[in-house]
Design a protein around this motif. Structure first.
Motif, mmCIF file in Angstrom:
data_model
loop_
_atom_site.group_PDB
_atom_site.id
_atom_site.type_symbol
_atom_site.label_atom_id
_atom_site.label_comp_id
_atom_site.label_asym_id
_atom_site.label_seq_id
_atom_site.Cartn_x
_atom_site.Cartn_y
_atom_site.Cartn_z
ATOM 1 N N ASN A 1 0.737 -1.360 -0.130
ATOM 2 C CA ASN A 1 -0.080 0.225 -0.113
ATOM 3 C C ASN A 1 0.871 1.101 -0.147
ATOM 4 O O ASN A 1 0.970 2.077 -0.415
ATOM 5 C CB ASN A 1 -0.929 -0.037 1.374
ATOM 6 N N LEU B 1 -0.736 4.356 -2.060
ATOM 7 C CA LEU B 1 -2.352 4.519 -0.805
ATOM 8 C C LEU B 1 -2.131 4.735 0.519
ATOM 9 O O LEU B 1 -2.881 4.748 0.995
ATOM 10 C CB LEU B 1 -3.266 3.258 -1.461
ATOM 11 N N GLN C 1 -1.594 11.357 -6.596
ATOM 12 C CA GLN C 1 -2.247 11.686 -7.108
ATOM 13 C C GLN C 1 -1.215 11.002 -8.741
ATOM 14 O O GLN C 1 -1.557 10.205 -9.576
ATOM 15 C CB GLN C 1 -3.167 12.736 -7.064
ATOM 16 N N ARG D 1 0.261 7.872 -7.835
ATOM 17 C CA ARG D 1 -0.833 6.947 -8.615
ATOM 18 C C ARG D 1 -1.370 6.927 -9.917
ATOM 19 O O ARG D 1 -1.645 5.795 -9.899
ATOM 20 C CB ARG D 1 -2.420 7.241 -7.438
ATOM 21 N N ARG D 2 -1.208 8.054 -10.120
ATOM 22 C CA ARG D 2 -1.488 7.902 -12.105
ATOM 23 C C ARG D 2 0.042 6.365 -12.829
ATOM 24 O O ARG D 2 -0.659 6.342 -13.994
ATOM 25 C CB ARG D 2 -1.718 9.325 -12.732
ATOM 26 N N VAL E 1 1.621 4.037 -11.115
ATOM 27 C CA VAL E 1 1.553 2.874 -10.157
ATOM 28 C C VAL E 1 0.047 2.439 -10.199
ATOM 29 O O VAL E 1 -0.729 3.216 -9.186
ATOM 30 C CB VAL E 1 2.321 3.309 -9.128
ATOM 31 N N VAL E 2 -0.107 1.042 -10.615
ATOM 32 C CA VAL E 2 -1.384 0.434 -10.010
ATOM 33 C C VAL E 2 -1.246 -0.772 -9.316
ATOM 34 O O VAL E 2 -0.487 -1.162 -9.222
ATOM 35 C CB VAL E 2 -2.254 0.204 -10.829
ATOM 36 N N MET E 3 -1.940 -1.016 -8.185
ATOM 37 C CA MET E 3 -2.118 -1.624 -7.655
ATOM 38 C C MET E 3 -3.549 -2.383 -7.474
ATOM 39 O O MET E 3 -4.639 -2.371 -7.863
ATOM 40 C CB MET E 3 -2.793 -1.572 -5.994
ATOM 41 N N ASP F 1 -5.901 -5.627 -5.953
ATOM 42 C CA ASP F 1 -5.998 -6.641 -4.678
ATOM 43 C C ASP F 1 -5.854 -7.402 -4.524
ATOM 44 O O ASP F 1 -6.073 -8.330 -5.538
ATOM 45 C CB ASP F 1 -7.451 -5.621 -3.993
ATOM 46 N N HIS G 1 -8.659 -9.839 -2.982
ATOM 47 C CA HIS G 1 -9.879 -9.835 -3.601
ATOM 48 C C HIS G 1 -10.283 -8.453 -4.124
ATOM 49 O O HIS G 1 -10.795 -7.304 -3.514
ATOM 50 C CB HIS G 1 -10.422 -10.393 -2.158
ATOM 51 N N ILE H 1 -12.064 -5.792 -6.420
ATOM 52 C CA ILE H 1 -13.623 -5.702 -6.249
ATOM 53 C C ILE H 1 -14.031 -4.906 -7.731
ATOM 54 O O ILE H 1 -12.873 -3.881 -8.297
ATOM 55 C CB ILE H 1 -14.013 -4.243 -5.335
ATOM 56 N N GLY I 1 -10.067 3.579 -16.240
ATOM 57 C CA GLY I 1 -8.730 4.265 -15.642
ATOM 58 C C GLY I 1 -8.456 5.082 -16.092
ATOM 59 O O GLY I 1 -8.319 6.143 -16.908
ATOM 60 N N ARG J 1 -8.041 -3.898 -15.818
ATOM 61 C CA ARG J 1 -8.182 -2.439 -15.622
ATOM 62 C C ARG J 1 -6.963 -2.133 -15.121
ATOM 63 O O ARG J 1 -6.984 -0.714 -15.660
ATOM 64 C CB ARG J 1 -9.709 -2.603 -14.303
ATOM 65 N N ALA J 2 -5.693 -2.841 -14.449
ATOM 66 C CA ALA J 2 -4.473 -1.982 -14.353
ATOM 67 C C ALA J 2 -3.885 -1.629 -15.617
ATOM 68 O O ALA J 2 -3.125 -1.005 -15.517
ATOM 69 C CB ALA J 2 -4.080 -3.121 -13.203
ATOM 70 N N VAL K 1 -4.396 0.929 -18.373
ATOM 71 C CA VAL K 1 -3.452 2.310 -18.124
ATOM 72 C C VAL K 1 -2.463 2.229 -18.303
ATOM 73 O O VAL K 1 -1.559 3.745 -18.231
ATOM 74 C CB VAL K 1 -4.437 3.403 -16.846
#
Lengths: 340, 231
Positions: A47, A52, A75, A78-79, A81-83, A85, A87, A89, A102, A149-150, A153
């Motif tokens: 994290n 995050l 921010q 974060r554009r 670096v993508v995490m 999870d 689990h 969602i 994204g 999804r990750a 971007v």
């Protein structure tokens, strides 16, 4: 190029330090595994690396520039670096809308968005699900869409928390393959957490061992909760919970049981025949559970009341060459046991 | 009993014929209550988000106070606002007393806690991973809040529906701050109270039917929207 440099980074929750890293560097373009048992601080560190969560103290450099922990600064990072999870969602929209999220907030034009969504879904093998409602997918499919999804971007760094923890075997191998492919084909740096040493070895080209929030010098394996008692001859005896009793090489341990965690060095363990010297001290009969080849060594897991891993040279292994299920004995030299 | 049945029959006829006097009252009610709900929504939803998303000292006390305000009697609000906007009040020079604006002010005070508390509940129920997902995909604070709001949309619509239901049915504020002026501040509830005082039940029953139909329609619409969205 150095991607991350962490100096004196700590994270404290409710007066408990969950991450405590004096120095750590992560190179760009690599595949890093953060390996450790539950509660080792892997997810918290991830994290922090994903921007995050802010560390309680310490400094982080990202691509040789100090991280600006202001809202705007985080921010911006974060554009890149993508995490994903453990689990993941998905938004209650279609799969394609999820993958496009994204891109939409980056104001990518609709035409390009469509192309990139299609590419990302194709890469994870989920093209056929493009218009399906995301909340109707299985765990493995959800994980793959979250990856798409990750990837859509085009991040510089992909962080995955236990990427295969919640999926079945079929999806596990697919996800590991996808992660390896995107690292090799697109040069995306990959950092993932795992408590599975084999998975880490299979995917990562660098492994960072974590224990109680700190980088551990050696791999954490054969770690057991144990109680130290005094044996008949006054020497210390280590009793592994629901497992064998191991005589330790030192005296003077208080007779009062003392709860500890011990680590048994897999390189110092010996594999012997089932009846060979069966009365020897610290020799435990057991059954071979699995044997795998790992970086030139044979890793053999034996059930001696607890599952214990042995790291053997090929020559040593071949002396007995046990089959799965065969009865063997494991010799635990007293100096292989280390109190944590 | 015959009297009641006669009143009901006449009331139904009044409703079916869309009686102009009745429709004027309904329009004032819907306009004032709709405006109040809109303002309370604009203020209460972001406030609810801010309280739900942020950890600060006294957060629990603030939520308890807001919950207490849910039970605030309309006459207390009427009295409180009256003290400010009456001629002798500090805002007396604005000439707000017995206007629709005064009614809106009182009604916003009444339902702001409703919208805020319902929003806090709706947002708090939403999985924290939605927020984290939006953030990691590069969303700013506003885009993150929108992503969460989208997931909490049923709860937010429920907050607005509940707030509208509360104001459309209230009588104390409308009476004390509106003054029940015909064609101007006379709402369905104040008109019903007046007709009751006069012993004439036809219009009162007709307005009661409209009020119930309106409440039923709002809830039906909400459930339809919920059903469509969930497939």
């Amino acid at each position: 190029m150095i991607l991350y440099r962490l100096s004196g980074v700590t994270k404290v929750y409710d007066k408990r330090t969950v991450v405590d890293i004096a120095e750590m560097t992560i190179e760009a373009g690599g595949r890093y595994a953060l390996l450790g048992p539950n509660g080792a601080g892997k997810t918290t560190l991830l994290n922090i690396l994903a921007f995050l969560d802010r560390p309680t103290a310490g400094a982080i450099d990202f691509e040789s520039s100090p991280v600006d922990f202001s809202r705007k600064g985080l921010q911006t990072l974060r554009r890149r670096v993508v995490m994903v999870d453990q689990h993941p969602i998905l938004f209650t929209r279609t799969v394609a809308q999820n993958v496009a999220y994204g891109l939409k907030i980056r104001r990518i034009p609709a035409k390009e968005r469509k192309t990139r969504v299609a590419e990302a879904l194709e890469r994870v093998g989920m093209t056929a699900f493009s218009s399906a409602m995301a909340h109707r997918l299985s765990g493995g499919e959800t994980q793959r869409v979250a990856l798409a999804r990750a990837l859509a971007v085009s991040p510089s760094v992909l962080l995955c928390d236990e990427p295969t923890a919640s999926v079945d075997a079929e999806h596990q191998s697919a996800i590991l393959r996808i992660l390896k492919e995107i690292n090799e084909a697109k040069g995306i740096s990959l950092i993932f957490t795992s408590h599975d040493r084999r998975q880490a070895a299979a995917l990562a080209n660098e492994t960072i061992h974590l224990n109680q929030g700190r980088p551990a010098s050696a791999r954490q394996e054969n770690v057991f909760a144990a109680v130290i008692t005094s044996g008949r001859d006054g020497r210390a005896v280590c009793r592994i919970e629901n497992g064998p009793r191991i005589a330790l090489p030192y005296d003077g341990v208080s007779a009062i049981p003392r709860k500890v965690r011990i680590e048994i060095d897999s390189n110092l363990l010996l594999l012997v025949g089932p009846t060979e010297g069966s009365s020897s001290e610290n020799r435990f009969p057991g059954r071979v559970i699995q044997a795998t080849e790992e970086k030139g060594q044979i890793r053999c897991t034996v059930d001696i009341g607890v599952w214990i891993d042995l790291s053997l040279s090929e020559a040593t292994y071949r002396k007995i060459s046990p089959m799965i299920g065969d009865r063997v004995s494991v010799q635990v030299p007293a100096d292989a046991v280390r109190l944590i | 009993m015959g009297f009641l049945i006669d009143s009901l029959r006449s009331a139904v006829a009044l409703v079916v014929s869309l009686d102009p006097e009745m429709m004027e009252i309904v329009w004032v009610s819907v306009k004032v209550s709709g405006t109040s709900t809109l303002i309370a929504g604009i203020l209460g939803i972001p406030l609810g988000f801010a309280i739900a998303f942020n950890d600060f000292r006294g957060k629990q006390i603030l939520i308890t106070v807001l919950n207490t305000l849910l039970a605030l009697p309309t006459v207390v609000i009427g009295l409180f606002v009256y003290a400010f906007i009456s001629r002798r009040g500090v805002l007396g020079m604005l000439g707000l007393l017995y206007t629709q604006k005064a009614m809106v002010i009182g009604q916003v005070i009444l339902i702001l806690p409703v919208v805020t508390v319902f929003t806090i509940a709706a947002v708090s129920r939403i999985d924290e991973r939605y927020r984290k997902t939006a953030l990691t995909l590069g969303a700013d604070a506003w885009q993150t809040a929108l992503a969460v709001a989208r997931e909490a949309r049923f709860g937010l619509v429920a907050a607005v529906v509940a707030a509208f239901g509360r104001v459309i049915a209230e009588v104390g504020i409308s009476m004390m701050l509106g003054g029940n002026a015909k064609g101007f501040t006379r709402t369905m509830t104040t008109a019903m109270a007046l007709e009751y005082d006069k012993g004439q039940f036809t219009l009162a029953v007709a307005l009661g039917i409209v009020l119930l139909t309106l409440a039923f329609g709002m809830n039906l619409l909400f459930h339809f929207f919920q059903g469509r969205s969930r497939f």
